[in-house]
Enzyme design. Structure first.
Site, PDB file in Angstrom:
ATOM      1  N   THR A  61       0.828  -1.215   0.000  1.00 56.41           N
ATOM      2  CA  THR A  61       0.000   0.000   0.000  1.00 56.41           C
ATOM      3  C   THR A  61       0.855   1.254   0.000  1.00 56.41           C
ATOM      4  OG1 THR A  61      -1.635  -1.212   1.307  1.00 56.41           O
ATOM      5  CG2 THR A  61      -1.888   1.165   1.185  1.00 56.41           C
TER       6      THR A  61
ATOM      7  N   TYR B 242      -2.441 -10.392   5.010  1.00 57.49           N
ATOM      8  CA  TYR B 242      -2.347  -8.986   5.440  1.00 57.49           C
ATOM      9  C   TYR B 242      -3.730  -8.529   5.881  1.00 57.49           C
ATOM     10  CZ  TYR B 242      -1.303  -3.923   5.038  1.00 57.49           C
ATOM     11  OH  TYR B 242      -1.137  -2.579   5.269  1.00 57.49           O
TER      12      TYR B 242
ATOM     13  N   LYS C 222       0.668 -10.294   8.418  1.00 58.60           N
ATOM     14  CA  LYS C 222       0.932  -8.908   8.788  1.00 58.60           C
ATOM     15  C   LYS C 222      -0.359  -8.401   9.428  1.00 58.60           C
ATOM     16  CE  LYS C 222       1.968  -4.282   7.025  1.00 58.60           C
ATOM     17  NZ  LYS C 222       2.177  -3.430   5.830  1.00 58.60           N
TER      18      LYS C 222
ATOM     19  N   TYR D  34     -13.232  -3.442   0.038  1.00 54.90           N
ATOM     20  CA  TYR D  34     -14.430  -2.886  -0.585  1.00 54.90           C
ATOM     21  C   TYR D  34     -15.596  -3.869  -0.655  1.00 54.90           C
ATOM     22  CZ  TYR D  34     -17.387  -0.017  -3.591  1.00 54.90           C
ATOM     23  OH  TYR D  34     -18.434   0.717  -4.086  1.00 54.90           O
TER      24      TYR D  34
ATOM     25  N   ILE E   4       6.424  -5.276   9.574  1.00 56.46           N
ATOM     26  CA  ILE E   4       6.572  -4.668   8.245  1.00 56.46           C
ATOM     27  C   ILE E   4       6.185  -3.214   8.449  1.00 56.46           C
ATOM     28  CG2 ILE E   4       5.744  -4.591   5.859  1.00 56.46           C
ATOM     29  CD1 ILE E   4       5.350  -7.623   6.041  1.00 56.46           C
TER      30      ILE E   4
ATOM     31  N   ARG F 239      -8.329  -0.137   6.062  1.00 54.88           N
ATOM     32  CA  ARG F 239      -8.353   0.059   4.606  1.00 54.88           C
ATOM     33  C   ARG F 239      -9.330  -0.874   3.905  1.00 54.88           C
ATOM     34  NH1 ARG F 239      -4.456   3.294   2.355  1.00 54.88           N
ATOM     35  NH2 ARG F 239      -2.697   3.880   3.692  1.00 54.88           N
TER      36      ARG F 239
END
Length: 293
Positions: free
Chosen positions: A46, A135, A164, A109, A206, A140
């Site tokens: 990202t 992840y 992550k 989304y 990360i 997000r």
């Protein structure tokens, strides 16, 4: 996956003032990470503004990083999305020979159910020729991967090797650490709670702030892994204000401002992102200059 223990950084994509990819700056940034103690590099996450890069630009970024790294550090490639079939196709057709693992974000989304998330990553695991890092970033994606779903995936697929975890929830992270199978890594995706996660049994991070201040942040993680708690927290609190600042007006606008101060790249971001305002830029400059003294 011992190579993924410690500090990885989610590399930015530096742009010139005309918004084209700045290959020279990207090479400088890669060398800056390697010279200052980072353990592995994450490509096209990202933070790389990958959503605004064309296919050709993504390949340029990959080629530049692979060449600059020259096999010095392990590389992880971001391969994820909210169209499962498209992600599977990319995993089956892309040359992944330079990479240790792929980092694959939970579908955004669409807001799938937990079963939908499981089935998505089942397809990803079956398609990927290299290990997969899950992840989870609910801020997000608009959906959280529950610990039960993560642990189910970790136990069902040998090539799902890590997560992550970026929900910003230390209790959720501890549930993952408590329930994980042997060898599965719980990696922090939240810079501010990296040290508590490491001390609870996490494998590292990360990071975003880590690429701006790699020497200090990677040392903090190493001290945490070595259970040198007081020394590690001294570095945590040294960097804490900068972590808040780089995310205050969005990522990667904040970290790119740090790179500008360090002379590594321009601070250019692509729309819909914009640069940080003058006040935050001034505060980031002051912090960076003080730390570098």
């Amino acid at each position: 996956m011992q190579s993924l223990i410690g500090t990885g950084v989610a590399l930015v994509t530096p742009f010139k003032k005309d918004f084209s990819v700045d290959v020279d700056a990207l090479t400088r940034i890669v060398n800056y990470q390697i010279d200052n103690g980072i353990d592995y590099l994450v490509v096209l996450g990202t933070t790389a503004e990958s959503a605004t890069l064309s296919a050709d630009e993504k390949q340029l970024v990959i080629d530049t990083i692979v060449e600059a790294n020259n096999k010095r550090l392990p590389l992880v490639l971001g391969v994820g999305g909210n169209n499962t079939a498209e992600v599977v196709h990319e995993l089956k057709t892309k040359d992944l020979s330079a990479f240790e693992a792929v980092l694959s974000v939970s579908p955004y989304y669409n807001k799938p159910t937990q079963e939908g998330i499981y089935q998505h990553f089942k397809a990803v695991a079956e398609a990927s020729p290299i290990p997969v890092i899950l992840y989870n970033v609910p801020g997000r994606t608009a959906s959280n991967m529950s610990p039960a779903t993560v642990l189910r995936l970790a136990k069902d697929f040998k090539n799902i090797v890590a997560i992550k975890e970026a929900a910003g929830d230390i209790v959720q992270a501890m549930k993952l650490i408590q329930g994980k199978p042997d060898g599965f890594l719980v990696i922090s995706g939240d810079d501010m709670i990296t040290l508590p996660m490491v001390l609870a049994g996490g494998a590292g991070v990360i990071s975003v702030i880590g690429e701006g201040f790699p020497k200090e942040f990677s040392q903090m993680v190493r001290l945490g892994l070595d259970r040198k708690v007081d020394e590690a927290y001294r570095l945590h609190y040294l960097l804490a204000d900068s972590i808040d600042m780089i995310f205050e007006q969005g990522n990667p606008a904040g970290i790119k401002e740090v790179f500008k101060v360090l002379g590594l790249s321009e601070h250019t971001v692509r729309l819909p992102l914009v640069n940080v305002d003058a006040d935050l830029a001034k505060r980031l400059e002051a912090f960076t200059q003080k730390l570098m003294k």
